[in-house]
Design an enzyme around this catalytic site. Structure first.
Site, PDB file in Angstrom:
ATOM      1  N   THR A  67       0.824  -1.209   0.000  1.00 18.31           N
ATOM      2  CA  THR A  67       0.000   0.000   0.000  1.00 18.31           C
ATOM      3  C   THR A  67       0.859   1.259   0.000  1.00 18.31           C
ATOM      4  O   THR A  67       1.983   1.252   0.541  1.00 18.31           O
ATOM      5  CB  THR A  67      -0.910  -0.002   1.246  1.00 18.31           C
ATOM      6  N   ASP A  68       0.305   2.339  -0.537  1.00 13.48           N
ATOM      7  CA  ASP A  68       1.032   3.620  -0.475  1.00 13.48           C
ATOM      8  C   ASP A  68       1.178   4.114   0.960  1.00 13.48           C
ATOM      9  O   ASP A  68       1.983   5.006   1.236  1.00 13.48           O
ATOM     10  CB  ASP A  68       0.350   4.683  -1.355  1.00 13.48           C
ATOM     11  N   GLU A  69       0.381   3.533   1.890  1.00 17.78           N
ATOM     12  CA  GLU A  69       0.455   4.015   3.276  1.00 17.78           C
ATOM     13  C   GLU A  69       1.788   3.677   3.929  1.00 17.78           C
ATOM     14  O   GLU A  69       2.130   4.253   4.967  1.00 17.78           O
ATOM     15  CB  GLU A  69      -0.720   3.464   4.094  1.00 17.78           C
TER      16      GLU A  69
ATOM     17  N   TYR B 228      -1.891  -0.370  11.046  1.00 14.33           N
ATOM     18  CA  TYR B 228      -2.128  -1.039   9.756  1.00 14.33           C
ATOM     19  C   TYR B 228      -0.919  -0.876   8.836  1.00 14.33           C
ATOM     20  O   TYR B 228      -0.362  -1.859   8.324  1.00 14.33           O
ATOM     21  CB  TYR B 228      -3.387  -0.476   9.076  1.00 14.33           C
TER      22      TYR B 228
ATOM     23  N   LYS C 227       1.780  -3.599   7.289  1.00 12.23           N
ATOM     24  CA  LYS C 227       2.044  -3.808   5.859  1.00 12.23           C
ATOM     25  C   LYS C 227       3.531  -3.585   5.551  1.00 12.23           C
ATOM     26  O   LYS C 227       4.118  -4.311   4.734  1.00 12.23           O
ATOM     27  CB  LYS C 227       1.171  -2.867   5.012  1.00 12.23           C
TER      28      LYS C 227
END
Ligand code: NAD
Ligand code: DAU
Length: 340
Positions: A123-125, A147, A151
């Site tokens: 994810t870009d997060e 979260y 990841k």
């Protein structure tokens, strides 16, 4: 290819499976999914019964099961994860278990099975809050929520298997994704389904945080491109390129459904709320991918899909859904009869 697709009954995973069955009819696909609250076998209804598709109900943390399934696969495409930031703020443990430990179990099984390709859906997060500019794949990972830290932890294990065992891994980092079959806890399906029911649209803080909304068909095609044409050991950003605030999402949804602005309701902000993510996607574009769905049209189509598919989402907005809602959106308790 024989693909093992953990998490293939979720939102993006099921789109990937539907596309694979349609576009690569000689591939075989085995979906492994725990069917958590976010997993839904109905997401695979459009391809149910396809001779090259099978489903296994199970947990990616189950090493014996995963070893058995990986032994017959040429590639693992891992979508399985706990995926909702707000739930990770309430209970991080399950995120570490599934997203980090589960990814390790899959990697280890793939390694023992003989180094088939391993695509980790990230994810870009993992880049963390990006005040300006766009994150390139070479940028450091600075996750800020349980979260995104989970990841990132999964990714670091993937890179460790690359460095240690020379595994042909590929990582994709997608931006905020929307479209049909998304569990109605994420902003777009939540706002659409609340608006249909004339319930408030809960906007975190002042609603100025922006996301780069990417249609699920573009995200799944990007993953497929990285799987088939990506270079082992490389990572690929997948984003659309826009910046849309929470307020704008609410306004667009209300306009599409001809609902009043009075449904907008500001609620307490998310803890540690990342204000902005943005991706440089040149690397994936160099492989021939580009987004095909604009946000305006994609959102209108998504609104239509939820309007036309109430039998899919209405049963999901019951029981545990409202338990979580009550805990997460405390200021709304009085406003929504359904959660009191
Ligand atoms: P989702 O929550 O809709 O689906 C996750 C799926 O994984 C579900 O089917 C669930 O049952 C399954 N699952 C969960 N724990 C499992 C376990 N222990 N064993 C087997 N299956 C398990 O998520 P999504 O939005 O489709 O996201 C898929 C992947 O893409 C995730 O890895 C997520 O981090 C990543 N991602 C999501 C977005 C987004 O905006 N939704 C953007 C970028 C990346
Ligand atoms: O960017 C990729 C990520 O996008 C994925 O890795 C995650 O799995 C996915 O859930 C998504 O994370 P976000 O936190 O960006 O998505 P969410 O829909 O939860 O929130 C989007 C924005 O909307 C964010 O700024 C918070 C805000 N928001 C969200 C909800 C659920 C609200 O204002 N109100 C809400 O009720």
């Amino acid at each position: 290819m024989r693909l093992l697709v953990p998490g293939g009954a979720g939102f993006i995973g099921s789109e990937f499976v539907r596309q694979t069955v349609a576009n690569h009819p000689v591939d075989t696909v085995v979906v492994l999914d725990k069917l958590t609250y976010a997993g839904n076998l109905h997401n695979l209804d459009p391809v149910a019964g396809h001779p090259n598709l099978s489903f296994v109900h199970g947990d990616i943390c189950d090493a014996e099961l995963v070893s058995h399934l990986a032994a017959g696969a040429d590639a693992v495409v891992n979508f399985a994860a706990e995926s909702h930031v707000d739930r990770s703020l309430e209970a991080p443990g399950q995120f570490i278990q599934t997203d980090v430990y589960g990814t390790y179990v899959l990697l280890e099984a793939a390694r023992r099975a003989g180094h088939g390709r391993f695509l980790q859906v990230s994810t870009d997060e993992v880049y963390g809050d990006v005040a300006e500019g766009a994150s390139a794949e070479t940028d450091p990972l600075r996750p800020r929520s349980p979260y995104s830290a989970s990841k990132a932890g999964a990714e670091l294990m993937v890179w460790a298997y690359r460095a240690s065992y020379d595994m042909p891994v590929v990582v994709t980092r997608g931006s905020n994704t929307y479209g049909p079959y998304q569990y109605p806890e994420k902003i777009i399906p939540l706002f659409i389904t609340n608006a249909i029911d004339d319930l408030p649209l809960p906007i975190y803080g002042d609603g100025s945080a922006v996301r780069d909304y990417l249609h699920v068909s573009d995200h799944a095609r990007g993953i497929d491109t990285a799987l088939r044409f990506g270079t082992p050991g490389e990572d690929y950003n997948i984003g659309h390129g826009g910046e849309t605030s929470g307020i704008e999402v609410a306004d667009r949804v209300l306009a599409a459904l001809s609902k009043p602005a009075s449904l907008k309701e500001h609620v307490s902000d998310r803890l540690g709320h990342d204000h902005r993510y943005a991706l440089d996607t040149l690397k994936l574009r160099a492989l021939g991918w580009q987004p095909q769905v604009g946000f305006g049209g994609g959102l209108e189509d998504t609104v239509s899909w939820y309007r036309d598919n109430e039998p899919w989402w209405r049963p999901l907005k019951s029981g545990e859904f409202w338990d979580f809602y009550r805990r997460n959106y405390k200021p709304l308790r009085a406003a929504t009869g359904q959660v009191s």
